[in-house]
Scaffold this motif. Structure first.
Motif, PDB file in Angstrom:
ATOM      1  N   THR A  67       0.822  -1.211   0.000  1.00 42.94           N
ATOM      2  CA  THR A  67       0.000   0.000   0.000  1.00 42.94           C
ATOM      3  C   THR A  67       0.859   1.265   0.000  1.00 42.94           C
ATOM      4  OG1 THR A  67      -1.737  -1.142   1.236  1.00 42.94           O
ATOM      5  CG2 THR A  67      -1.781   1.261   1.265  1.00 42.94           C
ATOM      6  N   ASN A  68       0.524   2.173  -0.898  1.00 42.28           N
ATOM      7  CA  ASN A  68       1.158   3.490  -1.049  1.00 42.28           C
ATOM      8  C   ASN A  68       2.528   3.449  -1.707  1.00 42.28           C
ATOM      9  OD1 ASN A  68      -1.098   4.603   0.125  1.00 42.28           O
ATOM     10  ND2 ASN A  68      -0.136   5.092   2.072  1.00 42.28           N
ATOM     11  N   ASP A  69       3.004   2.277  -2.115  1.00 43.62           N
ATOM     12  CA  ASP A  69       4.270   2.227  -2.841  1.00 43.62           C
ATOM     13  C   ASP A  69       4.176   3.025  -4.143  1.00 43.62           C
ATOM     14  OD1 ASP A  69       5.518   0.646  -0.997  1.00 43.62           O
ATOM     15  OD2 ASP A  69       5.541  -1.175  -2.209  1.00 43.62           O
ATOM     16  N   ASN A  70       5.295   3.594  -4.539  1.00 44.16           N
ATOM     17  CA  ASN A  70       5.430   4.210  -5.846  1.00 44.16           C
ATOM     18  C   ASN A  70       6.052   3.196  -6.803  1.00 44.16           C
ATOM     19  OD1 ASN A  70       4.786   7.228  -5.288  1.00 44.16           O
ATOM     20  ND2 ASN A  70       6.221   6.687  -3.661  1.00 44.16           N
ATOM     21  N   LEU A  71       5.364   2.893  -7.877  1.00 47.64           N
ATOM     22  CA  LEU A  71       5.841   1.922  -8.849  1.00 47.64           C
ATOM     23  C   LEU A  71       6.383   2.649 -10.073  1.00 47.64           C
ATOM     24  CD1 LEU A  71       2.918  -0.689  -8.715  1.00 47.64           C
ATOM     25  CD2 LEU A  71       5.010  -0.617  -7.355  1.00 47.64           C
ATOM     26  N   VAL A  72       7.621   2.358 -10.414  1.00 52.14           N
ATOM     27  CA  VAL A  72       8.247   2.916 -11.614  1.00 52.14           C
ATOM     28  C   VAL A  72       8.447   1.744 -12.563  1.00 52.14           C
ATOM     29  CG1 VAL A  72      10.201   4.209 -12.539  1.00 52.14           C
ATOM     30  CG2 VAL A  72       9.359   4.690 -10.223  1.00 52.14           C
ATOM     31  N   ILE A  73       7.577   1.651 -13.569  1.00 53.93           N
ATOM     32  CA  ILE A  73       7.541   0.484 -14.451  1.00 53.93           C
ATOM     33  C   ILE A  73       7.944   0.923 -15.850  1.00 53.93           C
ATOM     34  CG2 ILE A  73       6.115  -1.379 -15.359  1.00 53.93           C
ATOM     35  CD1 ILE A  73       4.298  -1.061 -12.922  1.00 53.93           C
ATOM     36  N   ASN A  74       9.090   0.470 -16.282  1.00 50.75           N
ATOM     37  CA  ASN A  74       9.622   0.838 -17.595  1.00 50.75           C
ATOM     38  C   ASN A  74       9.252  -0.261 -18.592  1.00 50.75           C
ATOM     39  OD1 ASN A  74      10.923   2.305 -19.509  1.00 50.75           O
ATOM     40  ND2 ASN A  74      12.989   1.913 -18.785  1.00 50.75           N
ATOM     41  N   VAL A  75       8.452   0.099 -19.581  1.00 49.07           N
ATOM     42  CA  VAL A  75       7.949  -0.864 -20.564  1.00 49.07           C
ATOM     43  C   VAL A  75       8.676  -0.650 -21.885  1.00 49.07           C
ATOM     44  CG1 VAL A  75       5.922  -1.684 -21.812  1.00 49.07           C
ATOM     45  CG2 VAL A  75       5.706  -0.940 -19.424  1.00 49.07           C
ATOM     46  N   TYR A  76       9.367  -1.691 -22.348  1.00 48.11           N
ATOM     47  CA  TYR A  76      10.083  -1.656 -23.618  1.00 48.11           C
ATOM     48  C   TYR A  76       9.245  -2.407 -24.658  1.00 48.11           C
ATOM     49  CZ  TYR A  76      14.139  -0.390 -20.766  1.00 48.11           C
ATOM     50  OH  TYR A  76      15.015   0.229 -19.892  1.00 48.11           O
ATOM     51  N   ASN A  77       8.836  -1.719 -25.695  1.00 51.56           N
ATOM     52  CA  ASN A  77       8.013  -2.321 -26.736  1.00 51.56           C
ATOM     53  C   ASN A  77       8.893  -2.827 -27.875  1.00 51.56           C
ATOM     54  OD1 ASN A  77       6.080  -3.115 -28.565  1.00 51.56           O
ATOM     55  ND2 ASN A  77       5.502  -1.036 -29.161  1.00 51.56           N
ATOM     56  N   ASN A  78       9.128  -4.130 -27.907  1.00 44.58           N
ATOM     57  CA  ASN A  78       9.901  -4.748 -28.978  1.00 44.58           C
ATOM     58  C   ASN A  78       9.023  -5.442 -30.007  1.00 44.58           C
ATOM     59  OD1 ASN A  78      12.727  -4.204 -28.128  1.00 44.58           O
ATOM     60  ND2 ASN A  78      12.080  -5.335 -26.312  1.00 44.58           N
ATOM     61  N   LYS A 137      -4.724  -8.609 -26.139  1.00 45.57           N
ATOM     62  CA  LYS A 137      -5.063  -9.426 -24.977  1.00 45.57           C
ATOM     63  C   LYS A 137      -5.270 -10.886 -25.359  1.00 45.57           C
ATOM     64  CE  LYS A 137      -8.299  -9.238 -21.067  1.00 45.57           C
ATOM     65  NZ  LYS A 137      -9.607  -8.711 -20.605  1.00 45.57           N
ATOM     66  N   ALA A 138      -5.635 -11.126 -26.620  1.00 47.55           N
ATOM     67  CA  ALA A 138      -5.840 -12.491 -27.098  1.00 47.55           C
ATOM     68  C   ALA A 138      -4.535 -13.218 -27.363  1.00 47.55           C
ATOM     69  CB  ALA A 138      -6.692 -12.475 -28.373  1.00 47.55           C
ATOM     70  N   ALA A 139      -3.401 -12.503 -27.244  1.00 48.73           N
ATOM     71  CA  ALA A 139      -2.092 -13.111 -27.473  1.00 48.73           C
ATOM     72  C   ALA A 139      -1.263 -13.198 -26.202  1.00 48.73           C
ATOM     73  CB  ALA A 139      -1.320 -12.313 -28.533  1.00 48.73           C
ATOM     74  N   GLY A 140      -1.792 -12.712 -25.083  1.00 48.22           N
ATOM     75  CA  GLY A 140      -1.036 -12.730 -23.830  1.00 48.22           C
ATOM     76  C   GLY A 140      -0.774 -11.325 -23.346  1.00 48.22           C
ATOM     77  N   GLY A 141       0.436 -11.111 -22.818  1.00 48.07           N
ATOM     78  CA  GLY A 141       0.807  -9.789 -22.340  1.00 48.07           C
ATOM     79  C   GLY A 141       0.174  -9.397 -21.020  1.00 48.07           C
ATOM     80  N   PHE A 142      -0.417 -10.363 -20.311  1.00 45.94           N
ATOM     81  CA  PHE A 142      -1.059 -10.050 -19.036  1.00 45.94           C
ATOM     82  C   PHE A 142      -0.307 -10.710 -17.882  1.00 45.94           C
ATOM     83  CE2 PHE A 142      -3.648 -13.194 -21.445  1.00 45.94           C
ATOM     84  CZ  PHE A 142      -3.284 -14.349 -20.770  1.00 45.94           C
ATOM     85  N   GLY A 143      -0.526 -10.198 -16.680  1.00 47.42           N
ATOM     86  CA  GLY A 143       0.094 -10.738 -15.483  1.00 47.42           C
ATOM     87  C   GLY A 143      -0.640 -10.259 -14.245  1.00 47.42           C
ATOM     88  N   GLY A 144      -0.330 -10.868 -13.110  1.00 44.71           N
ATOM     89  CA  GLY A 144      -1.011 -10.536 -11.868  1.00 44.71           C
ATOM     90  C   GLY A 144      -0.417  -9.330 -11.166  1.00 44.71           C
ATOM     91  N   ILE A 145      -1.237  -8.668 -10.367  1.00 40.49           N
ATOM     92  CA  ILE A 145      -0.806  -7.580  -9.492  1.00 40.49           C
ATOM     93  C   ILE A 145      -1.291  -7.909  -8.088  1.00 40.49           C
ATOM     94  CG2 ILE A 145      -0.955  -5.121  -8.956  1.00 40.49           C
ATOM     95  CD1 ILE A 145      -1.611  -4.606 -11.899  1.00 40.49           C
ATOM     96  N   ARG A 146      -0.395  -7.844  -7.125  1.00 33.16           N
ATOM     97  CA  ARG A 146      -0.819  -8.010  -5.738  1.00 33.16           C
ATOM     98  C   ARG A 146      -0.289  -6.846  -4.910  1.00 33.16           C
ATOM     99  NH1 ARG A 146       1.934 -13.702  -4.121  1.00 33.16           N
ATOM    100  NH2 ARG A 146       0.844 -14.328  -6.027  1.00 33.16           N
ATOM    101  N   ILE A 147      -1.194  -6.205  -4.169  1.00 30.80           N
ATOM    102  CA  ILE A 147      -0.845  -5.085  -3.317  1.00 30.80           C
ATOM    103  C   ILE A 147      -1.056  -5.538  -1.872  1.00 30.80           C
ATOM    104  CG2 ILE A 147      -1.228  -2.660  -2.791  1.00 30.80           C
ATOM    105  CD1 ILE A 147      -2.568  -2.366  -5.523  1.00 30.80           C
ATOM    106  N   LEU A 148       0.036  -5.671  -1.138  1.00 29.12           N
ATOM    107  CA  LEU A 148      -0.013  -6.172   0.228  1.00 29.12           C
ATOM    108  C   LEU A 148      -0.286  -5.038   1.209  1.00 29.12           C
ATOM    109  CD1 LEU A 148       3.106  -8.524   0.094  1.00 29.12           C
ATOM    110  CD2 LEU A 148       0.732  -9.058  -0.493  1.00 29.12           C
ATOM    111  N   SER A 149      -0.868  -5.386   2.353  1.00 30.37           N
ATOM    112  CA  SER A 149      -1.100  -4.399   3.402  1.00 30.37           C
ATOM    113  C   SER A 149       0.218  -4.009   4.065  1.00 30.37           C
ATOM    114  CB  SER A 149      -2.051  -4.970   4.461  1.00 30.37           C
ATOM    115  OG  SER A 149      -3.316  -5.230   3.916  1.00 30.37           O
ATOM    116  N   ARG A 150       0.275  -2.775   4.530  1.00 23.09           N
ATOM    117  CA  ARG A 150       1.449  -2.341   5.285  1.00 23.09           C
ATOM    118  C   ARG A 150       1.567  -3.170   6.569  1.00 23.09           C
ATOM    119  NH1 ARG A 150       0.202   3.936   5.591  1.00 23.09           N
ATOM    120  NH2 ARG A 150      -1.903   3.094   5.532  1.00 23.09           N
ATOM    121  N   PRO A 151       2.792  -3.392   7.052  1.00 25.72           N
ATOM    122  CA  PRO A 151       2.996  -4.314   8.182  1.00 25.72           C
ATOM    123  C   PRO A 151       2.171  -3.983   9.423  1.00 25.72           C
ATOM    124  CG  PRO A 151       5.101  -3.776   7.158  1.00 25.72           C
ATOM    125  CD  PRO A 151       4.076  -2.895   6.498  1.00 25.72           C
TER     126      PRO A 151
END
Length: 545
Positions: A67-78, A137-151
């Motif tokens: 929770t509240n993390d900042n995500l910096v996700i760099n996506v390279y389109n090949n 979406k019919a070819a893939g490119g998806f994945g899970g996201i899990r957001i954990l509670s702070r300790p």
């Protein structure tokens, strides 16, 4: 006595001011992730296909955060074509520029990269990411996201012995370009060829567990069009979370998961040491497609045996009653250390009712789908950028009405205007013989009611105004309605869409422009410095921003 909306927003403003102080005093952690998008051979149903891989994986890797993390996700389109990732259920607070759909974000050109900067502000739970352009979406490119509670935030169940992501969905043996060509040709998508669990067909996935321990399974339906039923041979499931909301811990033998939805269940390994079927099958279809995975007890020497457990088939009332049984756990904390029930949504005055009716028809001899008679067509420029740069002629606020008009279906770039800090009721009405699934980007909403027939104001007498579940995707059963309450507390341009991807592609979506005249970063973040520009925004912009 109901609280006035103004009183609610005064308390909200006080809380926001406090939260801002907390953020200044202690900045939240950053997590960095590189996602490399490529083509690759996959064989999910035994047939060679060109899939979309992420970091060489199909499906892609899980995105982990707190929770509240900042995500910096760099996506390279090949790939050899433009690409976008979107974050199903993850709310980009004050930041629709990062939403990753074409109405808000320019596609990443082939051979280029783009860095998403997201904050999972005040969120917990199970979600997924997916490619939002064309039929990727019919070819893939998806994945899970899990957001954990702070300790320090209590979770209403003990830590499980393990935590598994299960991405389930229908699958087509045809290439995603072939499926797109079918839709472009004015036709409906064919029936899928099978069902996948984590990218594999029947008996292709194993989950190893220890006898006597309890595990968490995060289940997301990442498919294109089919509702699915999930069950585990010989085991009961305790539902604990739905798209960021801790739920009443109800026990189920099987669970309906509609397109775009995510659920978390706890399963205790309380059977004799052997292997068991994990089963996923289609719902509400004449031909039932089924796939299996294996639940493997680590001390087992006995393979799966016996018939595959049979699930429900076309029992709509069964599914409707199950949906109604999913309620919020009012005594548990959410992302903040206060009970989820402290937010009394049922006591806030509704300031506007929006009724959305979906239709299917032929327009100019081609199959199209619409909301309130308007079949959405993408503009040549992302709507959010056109709004920011004040480019005229791209869209018109009010081009879709609050209620069905009875007009014949027509094409337009439909945008509905809404005022910031209003509290609205939205009714989805389904006149067709299929199950629909609807999603609102940037928001979670309370599913206050659903039933058969046509919605009327008297239907409000059936609403759950105490412990309705808060989520971002809801189903609407055949010839039925579903009603939601939503606090419009997130400024931006947000996609409202069917999760049936063929219908979405052919127009069953629109954008909700939540607007405030106040130009403040407290209400909305400025356009990112690294924002991609395209269409008329590229010609009209001046940099830096």
């Amino acid at each position: 006595m109901k609280l006035k909306a103004s009183g609610f927003w005064k308390r909200f403003a006080l809380f926001s001011a406090f939260a801002a102080v907390v953020i200044v005093e202690a900045e939240n952690p950053y997590r960095f992730l590189d996602l490399n998008i490529t083509y690759g051979d996959i064989y999910p149903l035994g047939v060679r296909q060109q899939g979309i891989l992420i970091n060489g994986q199909f499906p892609g890797p899980d995105v982990y955060s707190v929770t509240n993390d900042n995500l910096v996700i760099n996506v390279y389109n090949n790939l050899d074509e433009p690409f976008l990732l979107s974050w199903n259920g993850v709310q980009q607070r004050r930041n629709s520029y990062q939403d990753g759909v074409y109405g808000t974000t320019c596609p990443i050109p082939p051979g280029k990269n783009f860095t998403y900067n997201l904050q999972v502000k005040d969120q917990i739970g199970s979600f997924f990411y997916f490619p939002s352009l064309a039929l990727h979406k019919a070819a893939g490119g998806f994945g899970g996201i899990r957001i954990l509670s702070r300790p320090k935030i209590p979770v209403p169940f003990p830590d499980p012995a393990g935590d598994f992501t299960l991405l389930i969905g229908d699958w087509f043996n045809r290439d995603h370009r072939q499926l797109k060509a079918i839709l472009d040709g004015g036709h409906k998508l064919p029936s899928p060829n099978g069902i996948l669990i984590n990218g594999h067909g029947p008996n292709g996935t194993y989950f190893t567990v220890e006898q006597g321990k309890t595990y968490r399974f995060r289940i997301s339906n990442v498919g294109l069009q089919n509702s699915l039923n999930f069950r585990i041979q010989g085991h009961l499931m305790k539902l604990v979370e739905v798209e960021g909301t801790h739920t009443l811990q109800t026990i189920y033998e099987s669970l309906d998961v509609h397109v775009g939805q995510s659920y978390s269940v706890l399963v205790t390994m309380d059977q004799a040491a052997q292997d068991f079927y994990i089963v996923v099958s289609t719902r509400f279809t004449e031909q039932i497609l089924t796939t299996t995975a294996t639940l493997h007890y680590s001390n087992s020497y006995k393979a799966v045996s016996g018939p595959i457990p049979v699930g429900p088939t076309y029992e709509i009332d069964w599914s409707l009653n199950q949906a109604r049984s999913i309620r919020t756990n009012l005594t548990s904390s959410g992302p903040r250390p206060n009970p989820q029930g402290s937010y009394h949504y049922g006591l806030i005055n509704v300031t506007r009712t929006i009724k959305l009716v979906s239709t299917a028809a032929q327009v100019n001899g081609k199959q199209r789908y619409a909301v309130n008679s308007v079949s959405f067509v993408p503009a040549d420029t992302p709507l959010k950028l056109a709004d920011y740069f004040k480019i005229g002629g791209v869209f018109r606020v009010g081009s879709i009405s609050d209620n069905p008009t009875g007009q014949n279906m027509y094409l337009d770039t439909s945008v509905m205007g809404a005022d910031y800090r209003t509290f609205v009721e939205v009714v989805f009405e389904n006149h067709e013989n299929i199950v629909q699934s609807w999603h609102v980007d940037g928001y979670a909403f309370w599913v206050v009611g659903m039933d058969g027939g046509v919605w009327t104001p008297n239907s409000r007498e059936e609403y759950n105004l105490r412990d309705a579940v808060s989520r971002s995707t809801t189903q609407v059963y055949p010839r039925s309605w579903t009603a939601i309450y939503m606090a419009l507390d997130n400024v931006g341009m947000w996609n409202v869409r069917t999760e049936n991807w063929g219908r979405q592609y052919l127009g069953q979506q629109f954008y909700l422009r939540v607007y405030t005249p106040v130009n403040s970063t407290r209400d909305e973040y400025p356009i990112p410095n690294n924002a991609l520009l395209c269409g008329r925004a590229q010609r009209n912009s001046t940099t830096p921003f």
